[in-house]
Write a protein that holds these residues in place. Sequence first.
Motif, PDB file in Angstrom:
ATOM      1  N   SER A  79      25.863  -4.404  -4.668  1.00  0.00           N
ATOM      2  CA  SER A  79      25.383  -4.724  -3.327  1.00  0.00           C
ATOM      3  C   SER A  79      26.292  -4.067  -2.297  1.00  0.00           C
ATOM      4  CB  SER A  79      25.391  -6.242  -3.139  1.00  0.00           C
ATOM      5  OG  SER A  79      25.357  -6.588  -1.768  1.00  0.00           O
ATOM      6  N   GLU A  80      25.741  -3.773  -1.144  1.00  0.00           N
ATOM      7  CA  GLU A  80      26.562  -3.262  -0.047  1.00  0.00           C
ATOM      8  C   GLU A  80      27.668  -4.230   0.329  1.00  0.00           C
ATOM      9  OE1 GLU A  80      23.569  -2.608   2.881  1.00  0.00           O
ATOM     10  OE2 GLU A  80      23.195  -0.523   2.270  1.00  0.00           O
ATOM     11  N   ASN A  81      27.520  -5.498  -0.042  1.00  0.00           N
ATOM     12  CA  ASN A  81      28.537  -6.507   0.258  1.00  0.00           C
ATOM     13  C   ASN A  81      29.691  -6.501  -0.744  1.00  0.00           C
ATOM     14  OD1 ASN A  81      26.950  -7.356   2.373  1.00  0.00           O
ATOM     15  ND2 ASN A  81      26.022  -9.057   1.240  1.00  0.00           N
ATOM     16  N   ALA A  82      29.553  -5.754  -1.824  1.00  0.00           N
ATOM     17  CA  ALA A  82      30.580  -5.765  -2.867  1.00  0.00           C
ATOM     18  C   ALA A  82      31.829  -5.015  -2.416  1.00  0.00           C
ATOM     19  CB  ALA A  82      30.025  -5.151  -4.147  1.00  0.00           C
ATOM     20  N   SER A  83      32.948  -5.381  -2.996  1.00  0.00           N
ATOM     21  CA  SER A  83      34.206  -4.668  -2.762  1.00  0.00           C
ATOM     22  C   SER A  83      35.022  -4.705  -4.043  1.00  0.00           C
ATOM     23  CB  SER A  83      34.983  -5.294  -1.595  1.00  0.00           C
ATOM     24  OG  SER A  83      35.237  -6.666  -1.838  1.00  0.00           O
ATOM     25  N   PHE A  84      35.941  -3.759  -4.152  1.00  0.00           N
ATOM     26  CA  PHE A  84      36.644  -3.559  -5.411  1.00  0.00           C
ATOM     27  C   PHE A  84      38.130  -3.320  -5.156  1.00  0.00           C
ATOM     28  CE2 PHE A  84      32.302  -2.170  -5.614  1.00  0.00           C
ATOM     29  CZ  PHE A  84      31.830  -2.650  -6.818  1.00  0.00           C
ATOM     30  N   ALA A  85      38.962  -3.881  -6.025  1.00  0.00           N
ATOM     31  CA  ALA A  85      40.401  -3.661  -5.928  1.00  0.00           C
ATOM     32  C   ALA A  85      41.054  -3.979  -7.256  1.00  0.00           C
ATOM     33  CB  ALA A  85      41.019  -4.529  -4.830  1.00  0.00           C
ATOM     34  N   VAL A  86      42.178  -3.328  -7.514  1.00  0.00           N
ATOM     35  CA  VAL A  86      43.070  -3.720  -8.615  1.00  0.00           C
ATOM     36  C   VAL A  86      44.353  -4.188  -7.926  1.00  0.00           C
ATOM     37  CG1 VAL A  86      42.166  -2.482 -10.608  1.00  0.00           C
ATOM     38  CG2 VAL A  86      43.450  -1.222  -8.906  1.00  0.00           C
ATOM     39  N   SER A  87      44.313  -5.425  -7.517  1.00  0.00           N
ATOM     40  CA  SER A  87      45.241  -5.940  -6.511  1.00  0.00           C
ATOM     41  C   SER A  87      46.420  -6.720  -7.074  1.00  0.00           C
ATOM     42  CB  SER A  87      44.468  -6.832  -5.529  1.00  0.00           C
ATOM     43  OG  SER A  87      43.675  -7.775  -6.227  1.00  0.00           O
ATOM     44  N   GLY A  88      46.638  -6.640  -8.378  1.00  0.00           N
ATOM     45  CA  GLY A  88      47.744  -7.392  -8.952  1.00  0.00           C
ATOM     46  C   GLY A  88      49.089  -7.062  -8.351  1.00  0.00           C
ATOM     47  N   VAL A  89      49.262  -5.793  -7.935  1.00  0.00           N
ATOM     48  CA  VAL A  89      50.540  -5.376  -7.375  1.00  0.00           C
ATOM     49  C   VAL A  89      50.905  -6.190  -6.136  1.00  0.00           C
ATOM     50  CG1 VAL A  89      49.616  -3.556  -5.859  1.00  0.00           C
ATOM     51  CG2 VAL A  89      51.914  -3.305  -6.866  1.00  0.00           C
ATOM     52  N   ASN A  90      49.912  -6.767  -5.466  1.00  0.00           N
ATOM     53  CA  ASN A  90      50.163  -7.575  -4.275  1.00  0.00           C
ATOM     54  C   ASN A  90      50.883  -8.880  -4.591  1.00  0.00           C
ATOM     55  OD1 ASN A  90      48.935  -5.698  -2.556  1.00  0.00           O
ATOM     56  ND2 ASN A  90      46.918  -6.630  -2.791  1.00  0.00           N
ATOM     57  N   VAL A  91      50.819  -9.299  -5.877  1.00  0.00           N
ATOM     58  CA  VAL A  91      51.571 -10.489  -6.280  1.00  0.00           C
ATOM     59  C   VAL A  91      52.666 -10.102  -7.279  1.00  0.00           C
ATOM     60  CG1 VAL A  91      49.674 -12.076  -5.841  1.00  0.00           C
ATOM     61  CG2 VAL A  91      49.887 -11.049  -8.110  1.00  0.00           C
ATOM     62  N   GLY A  92      53.025  -8.801  -7.292  1.00  0.00           N
ATOM     63  CA  GLY A  92      54.113  -8.340  -8.144  1.00  0.00           C
ATOM     64  C   GLY A  92      53.720  -8.015  -9.570  1.00  0.00           C
ATOM     65  N   SER A 123      39.016   9.408 -10.594  1.00  0.00           N
ATOM     66  CA  SER A 123      40.055  10.414 -10.789  1.00  0.00           C
ATOM     67  C   SER A 123      41.443   9.768 -10.822  1.00  0.00           C
ATOM     68  CB  SER A 123      40.007  11.451  -9.671  1.00  0.00           C
ATOM     69  OG  SER A 123      40.501  10.908  -8.461  1.00  0.00           O
ATOM     70  N   ARG A 124      42.400  10.495 -11.385  1.00  0.00           N
ATOM     71  CA  ARG A 124      43.751   9.939 -11.551  1.00  0.00           C
ATOM     72  C   ARG A 124      44.384   9.518 -10.228  1.00  0.00           C
ATOM     73  NH1 ARG A 124      46.910  13.563 -16.146  1.00  0.00           N
ATOM     74  NH2 ARG A 124      45.377  13.290 -17.819  1.00  0.00           N
ATOM     75  N   LYS A 125      44.321  10.393  -9.238  1.00  0.00           N
ATOM     76  CA  LYS A 125      44.987  10.076  -7.966  1.00  0.00           C
ATOM     77  C   LYS A 125      44.295   8.923  -7.243  1.00  0.00           C
ATOM     78  CE  LYS A 125      47.560  14.305  -7.049  1.00  0.00           C
ATOM     79  NZ  LYS A 125      47.584  14.742  -8.452  1.00  0.00           N
ATOM     80  N   GLN A 126      42.972   8.858  -7.330  1.00  0.00           N
ATOM     81  CA  GLN A 126      42.270   7.738  -6.713  1.00  0.00           C
ATOM     82  C   GLN A 126      42.604   6.441  -7.439  1.00  0.00           C
ATOM     83  OE1 GLN A 126      38.344   9.403  -7.020  1.00  0.00           O
ATOM     84  NE2 GLN A 126      38.346  10.140  -4.917  1.00  0.00           N
ATOM     85  N   GLY A 178      46.971  -1.742  -4.120  1.00  0.00           N
ATOM     86  CA  GLY A 178      46.203  -2.980  -4.204  1.00  0.00           C
ATOM     87  C   GLY A 178      45.106  -3.061  -3.173  1.00  0.00           C
ATOM     88  N   ASP A 179      44.862  -1.986  -2.436  1.00  0.00           N
ATOM     89  CA  ASP A 179      43.870  -2.011  -1.355  1.00  0.00           C
ATOM     90  C   ASP A 179      42.447  -2.075  -1.896  1.00  0.00           C
ATOM     91  OD1 ASP A 179      45.918  -1.825   0.461  1.00  0.00           O
ATOM     92  OD2 ASP A 179      45.652   0.324   0.852  1.00  0.00           O
ATOM     93  N   PHE A 180      41.571  -2.686  -1.095  1.00  0.00           N
ATOM     94  CA  PHE A 180      40.159  -2.769  -1.438  1.00  0.00           C
ATOM     95  C   PHE A 180      39.439  -1.484  -1.052  1.00  0.00           C
ATOM     96  CE2 PHE A 180      40.976  -7.259  -1.791  1.00  0.00           C
ATOM     97  CZ  PHE A 180      40.014  -7.708  -2.680  1.00  0.00           C
ATOM     98  N   ILE A 181      38.395  -1.164  -1.811  1.00  0.00           N
ATOM     99  CA  ILE A 181      37.446  -0.135  -1.404  1.00  0.00           C
ATOM    100  C   ILE A 181      36.066  -0.787  -1.331  1.00  0.00           C
ATOM    101  CG2 ILE A 181      38.758   1.783  -2.361  1.00  0.00           C
ATOM    102  CD1 ILE A 181      36.829   1.794  -4.756  1.00  0.00           C
ATOM    103  N   THR A 226      32.265   3.610  -1.212  1.00  0.00           N
ATOM    104  CA  THR A 226      33.412   4.376  -1.704  1.00  0.00           C
ATOM    105  C   THR A 226      33.488   4.287  -3.226  1.00  0.00           C
ATOM    106  OG1 THR A 226      34.618   3.952   0.346  1.00  0.00           O
ATOM    107  CG2 THR A 226      35.908   4.676  -1.548  1.00  0.00           C
ATOM    108  N   ALA A 227      33.221   3.097  -3.765  1.00  0.00           N
ATOM    109  CA  ALA A 227      33.232   2.925  -5.218  1.00  0.00           C
ATOM    110  C   ALA A 227      32.192   3.833  -5.876  1.00  0.00           C
ATOM    111  CB  ALA A 227      32.964   1.472  -5.577  1.00  0.00           C
ATOM    112  N   MET A 228      31.046   3.997  -5.248  1.00  0.00           N
ATOM    113  CA  MET A 228      30.023   4.887  -5.798  1.00  0.00           C
ATOM    114  C   MET A 228      30.465   6.349  -5.714  1.00  0.00           C
ATOM    115  SD  MET A 228      25.918   5.172  -4.994  1.00  0.00           S
ATOM    116  CE  MET A 228      26.127   5.733  -3.302  1.00  0.00           C
TER     117      MET A 228
END
Length: 261
Positions: free
Chosen positions: A129-142, A157-160, A168-171, A175-177
């Motif tokens: 959905s356009e309302n969806a968002s994605f993150a690998v945010s564990g780094v925000n809690v260490g 891609s590797r750099k992305q 830990g930022d959301f996209i 952007t995910a697509m």
Amino acid sequence: MSLPADVPFVLRGDVAGVTTLTMNRGERFNPLSEEMLAALQAEFKTIATDESVRVVVLAAAGKAFCAGHDLRQMQVHPSEAYYKSLFQQCSKLMLTIQKLPQPVIARVQGLATAAGCQLVGMCDLAVASENASFAVSGVNVGLFCSTPAVALSRNVSRKQAMEMLLTGDFIDARTAMQRGLVNRVVNPEQLDTCVAELAASIVAKPALAISMGKQLFYKQLEMGVEAAYQLAGQTMACNMLDDAAQEGVQAFLEKRRPDWS
């Protein structure tokens, strides 16, 4: 807010060859607790041998798709042995999805973070959905999202992937697509229709070709190019001997629709 103990962690629905598994802890953003992991594992194990199931849709109740591991549960068991066991349980589920004969489509209606983002990445296809968002945010809690990094790095891609893992930022969904994490993005009202159309397109194809193709796709990714071509050639030769392939080729030559009934 807590639910009664008898409320299932995962709901199952079956329609016309498509099985929908719905994570059912929406009030808590569907965390991958021990119980949720076990419930999903049990459902996928049953589905793997069910020839009536042609496609699986992985969905979620509530506003979020999946917020990752259950941090509250993890805090109760502060030991290396427990954490290793938990992450092994999660990894087993992710590999089960990849090894499943049937394609799995993630239906992502809201946020997917950490192991929830990993879950999206391990599904064969994803519609958001356009309302969806994605993150690998564990780094925000260490906690660096090491296991989600396995799925993420095999989708974008590797750099992305590294940017997401390090910040830990959301996209957002678009952007995910663009980065290859999801296949399609639609407005919320069209989400179910888009998922259903995608699933129906797959169900219309011969089951053996789909299951053989899925298995080959993931195996060859881990190989060198020469070995990959050897395996692919063997797979196509076996596939070609199947009655459905013979009918499909004959129908093509005769300029008619194949009869796979």
